[in-house]
Design an enzyme around this catalytic site. Structure first.
Site, PDB file in Angstrom:
ATOM      1  N   LYS A  92       0.810  -1.230   0.000  1.00  0.00           N
ATOM      2  CA  LYS A  92       0.000   0.000   0.000  1.00  0.00           C
ATOM      3  C   LYS A  92       0.843   1.280   0.000  1.00  0.00           C
ATOM      4  O   LYS A  92       0.429   2.288  -0.565  1.00  0.00           O
ATOM      5  CB  LYS A  92      -0.943   0.022   1.206  1.00  0.00           C
ATOM      6  N   GLU A 136       6.826   3.191  19.112  1.00  0.00           N
ATOM      7  CA  GLU A 136       7.371   3.980  17.999  1.00  0.00           C
ATOM      8  C   GLU A 136       6.298   4.220  16.909  1.00  0.00           C
ATOM      9  O   GLU A 136       6.187   5.320  16.363  1.00  0.00           O
ATOM     10  CB  GLU A 136       8.541   3.173  17.419  1.00  0.00           C
ATOM     11  N   ASP A 187     -10.053   3.574   1.478  1.00  0.00           N
ATOM     12  CA  ASP A 187     -10.229   3.109   2.868  1.00  0.00           C
ATOM     13  C   ASP A 187     -10.859   4.216   3.723  1.00  0.00           C
ATOM     14  O   ASP A 187     -11.598   3.940   4.668  1.00  0.00           O
ATOM     15  CB  ASP A 187      -8.879   2.718   3.489  1.00  0.00           C
TER      16      ASP A 187
HETATM   17  P1  NAP Z   1      -0.680  -3.297   9.541  1.00  0.00           P
HETATM   18  O1  NAP Z   1      -0.234  -2.051   8.862  1.00  0.00           O
HETATM   19  O2  NAP Z   1       0.173  -4.518   9.473  1.00  0.00           O
HETATM   20  O3  NAP Z   1      -0.916  -2.918  11.115  1.00  0.00           O
HETATM   21  C1  NAP Z   1      -1.230  -3.920  12.049  1.00  0.00           C
HETATM   22  C2  NAP Z   1      -1.548  -3.293  13.410  1.00  0.00           C
HETATM   23  O4  NAP Z   1      -1.948  -4.338  14.313  1.00  0.00           O
HETATM   24  C3  NAP Z   1      -0.344  -2.613  14.083  1.00  0.00           C
HETATM   25  O5  NAP Z   1      -0.795  -1.549  14.879  1.00  0.00           O
HETATM   26  C4  NAP Z   1       0.214  -3.734  14.965  1.00  0.00           C
HETATM   27  O6  NAP Z   1       0.930  -3.257  16.081  1.00  0.00           O
HETATM   28  C5  NAP Z   1      -1.068  -4.382  15.446  1.00  0.00           C
HETATM   29  N1  NAP Z   1      -0.884  -5.775  15.849  1.00  0.00           N
HETATM   30  C6  NAP Z   1      -0.734  -6.853  15.026  1.00  0.00           C
HETATM   31  N2  NAP Z   1      -0.624  -7.978  15.764  1.00  0.00           N
HETATM   32  C7  NAP Z   1      -0.707  -7.605  17.067  1.00  0.00           C
HETATM   33  C8  NAP Z   1      -0.661  -8.314  18.316  1.00  0.00           C
HETATM   34  N3  NAP Z   1      -0.509  -9.626  18.364  1.00  0.00           N
HETATM   35  N4  NAP Z   1      -0.793  -7.603  19.455  1.00  0.00           N
HETATM   36  C9  NAP Z   1      -0.966  -6.254  19.427  1.00  0.00           C
HETATM   37  N5  NAP Z   1      -1.000  -5.538  18.300  1.00  0.00           N
HETATM   38  C10 NAP Z   1      -0.880  -6.195  17.135  1.00  0.00           C
HETATM   39  O7  NAP Z   1      -2.108  -3.744   9.024  1.00  0.00           O
HETATM   40  P2  NAP Z   1      -3.319  -2.828   8.494  1.00  0.00           P
HETATM   41  O8  NAP Z   1      -3.268  -2.721   7.030  1.00  0.00           O
HETATM   42  O9  NAP Z   1      -3.360  -1.597   9.320  1.00  0.00           O
HETATM   43  O10 NAP Z   1      -4.568  -3.786   8.838  1.00  0.00           O
HETATM   44  C11 NAP Z   1      -4.941  -4.039  10.182  1.00  0.00           C
HETATM   45  C12 NAP Z   1      -6.207  -4.896  10.222  1.00  0.00           C
HETATM   46  O11 NAP Z   1      -7.268  -4.175   9.614  1.00  0.00           O
HETATM   47  C13 NAP Z   1      -6.105  -6.218   9.463  1.00  0.00           C
HETATM   48  O12 NAP Z   1      -6.816  -7.192  10.191  1.00  0.00           O
HETATM   49  C14 NAP Z   1      -6.826  -5.937   8.154  1.00  0.00           C
HETATM   50  O13 NAP Z   1      -7.411  -7.103   7.604  1.00  0.00           O
HETATM   51  C15 NAP Z   1      -7.902  -4.967   8.621  1.00  0.00           C
HETATM   52  N6  NAP Z   1      -8.376  -4.071   7.554  1.00  0.00           N
HETATM   53  C16 NAP Z   1      -9.701  -4.061   7.284  1.00  0.00           C
HETATM   54  C17 NAP Z   1     -10.208  -3.247   6.300  1.00  0.00           C
HETATM   55  C18 NAP Z   1     -11.665  -3.277   6.013  1.00  0.00           C
HETATM   56  O14 NAP Z   1     -12.061  -2.814   4.923  1.00  0.00           O
HETATM   57  N7  NAP Z   1     -12.507  -3.734   6.909  1.00  0.00           N
HETATM   58  C19 NAP Z   1      -9.336  -2.393   5.586  1.00  0.00           C
HETATM   59  C20 NAP Z   1      -7.976  -2.396   5.906  1.00  0.00           C
HETATM   60  C21 NAP Z   1      -7.510  -3.249   6.895  1.00  0.00           C
HETATM   61  P3  NAP Z   1       2.518  -2.950  16.002  1.00  0.00           P
HETATM   62  O15 NAP Z   1       2.661  -1.548  15.508  1.00  0.00           O
HETATM   63  O16 NAP Z   1       2.952  -3.147  17.394  1.00  0.00           O
HETATM   64  O17 NAP Z   1       3.105  -3.973  15.059  1.00  0.00           O
END
Ligand code: NAP
Length: 273
Positions: free
Chosen positions: A66, A154, A102
């Site tokens: 992205k 961070e 989004d």
């Molecule tokens: P990303 O950039 O990889 O960010 C992941 C986030 O989750 C970070 O803040 C990470 O924290 C945290 N995280 C992951 N595993 C964790 C754990 N075990 N304990 C605590 N924190 C944890 O991903 P993203 O693109 O933002 O997507 C995040 C979620 O949103 C995904 O499930 C995705 O499928 C969903 N999503 C949904 C839509 C929709 O249309 N509904 C759209 C976009 C995304 P750290 O910073 O500590 O790593």
């Protein structure tokens, strides 16, 4: 000639986007098809060349591309520029234009419920790519303070800086503090990936009540632990699948310049679970 659309990312095999878009094409008799194309991290340049060669009409972008995708775009729309990430690309005669749906995808389900964002207190769990779009959306709608809670400090700091830079008001608290303060927030948003593997809610739900609006952007499963417990506490719940559907509908509109068949897309999505 059939127009081809795609979603690129890695992993991609469980993507629901081909189902959603192909159902829309069928219902409107559009001579178009939508495929899932796996492009591993580090192979984006070659992947984009391949898409241009087959004259791709448009494509969606998901994890992990992205942000990196931005550098392959010829034009960026305002939201894409603001968020610094792209999830939808159009291709007109080799000119790639990037969009970020989004942000509107996130806001639509809130607006459909006539919920007021202006001056509302927001607690946001997570500080990844989706969180940036959510912050941009909430600042655009003039939310009050946005409190960020994230595992990696961070990343929380970077998101708080981004919030301030675009004119919002952010602070950060620990998970423990968030659990104590949760009743003070109108919007409780989960943008972490916690829930996708049926984990327990990322925050204590004890003090979530009927005045809370809980928005879990995780869409698979539909009923995450956070959603289930919030419903038991009579909170207003907004589901992640609604955001997924709205961002897909926005992408459809960008590509085809006609109203998306929302109900058909919804049926295709929910049938895919
Ligand atoms: P990303 O950039 O990889 O960010 C992941 C986030 O989750 C970070 O803040 C990470 O924290 C945290 N995280 C992951 N595993 C964790 C754990 N075990 N304990 C605590 N924190 C944890 O991903 P993203 O693109 O933002 O997507 C995040 C979620 O949103 C995904 O499930 C995705 O499928 C969903 N999503 C949904 C839509 C929709 O249309 N509904 C759209 C976009 C995304 P750290 O910073 O500590 O790593």
């Amino acid at each position: 000639m059939t127009s081809t659309y795609a979603i690129i990312g890695d992993p991609i095999d469980h993507s629901l986007s081909p189902n959603i878009h192909n159902a829309a094409f069928r219902s409107l008799n559009l001579d178009s098809t939508y495929i899932a194309y796996r492009i591993p991290k580090g192979e984006l340049a070659a992947g984009i060349e391949a898409l241009k060669t087959i004259k791709i009409a448009g494509f969606n972008v998901t994890i992990p591309h992205k942000i990196e995708m931005i550098k392959y775009l010829d034009v960026l729309d305002d939201n894409c520029n603001l968020i610094g990430a792209v999830n939808t690309v159009s291709n007109y005669d080799g000119i790639l234009k990037g969009y970020n749906t989004d942000m509107t995808g996130f806001l639509d389900p809130i607006k459909k419920r006539n919920l007021t964002i202006k001056d509302s207190q927001v607690i946001l769990l997570g500080a990844g790519g989706a969180a940036r779009a959510i912050v941009a959306a909430m600042v655009k709608e003039k939310a009050g303070k946005i409190t960020i809670v994230n595992r990696t400090m961070e990343n929380a700091v970077k998101l708080a800086e981004f919030t301030e830079k675009i004119g919002g008001n952010a602070d950060m608290v620990s998970l423990q503090k968030a659990n104590e303060l949760i009743a003070d927030y109108k919007f409780i948003i989960n943008s972490t990936s916690i829930g996708m593997k049926n984990e327990q809610s990322p925050i204590s739900t004890e003090n979530i009540g009927k005045d809370s609006i809980v928005y879990d952007i995780v869409y698979q499963p539909i009923n995450t632990d956070l959603v289930k417990k919030s419903k038991e506490n009579n909170a207003t719940v907004i589901y992640g699948y609604e955001m997924l559907l709205s961002q897909a509908a926005s992408a459809f509109k960008i590509w085809h310049k006609i109203e998306p068949p929302y109900d058909v897309m919804k049926k295709a999505l929910l049938g895919g679970f």
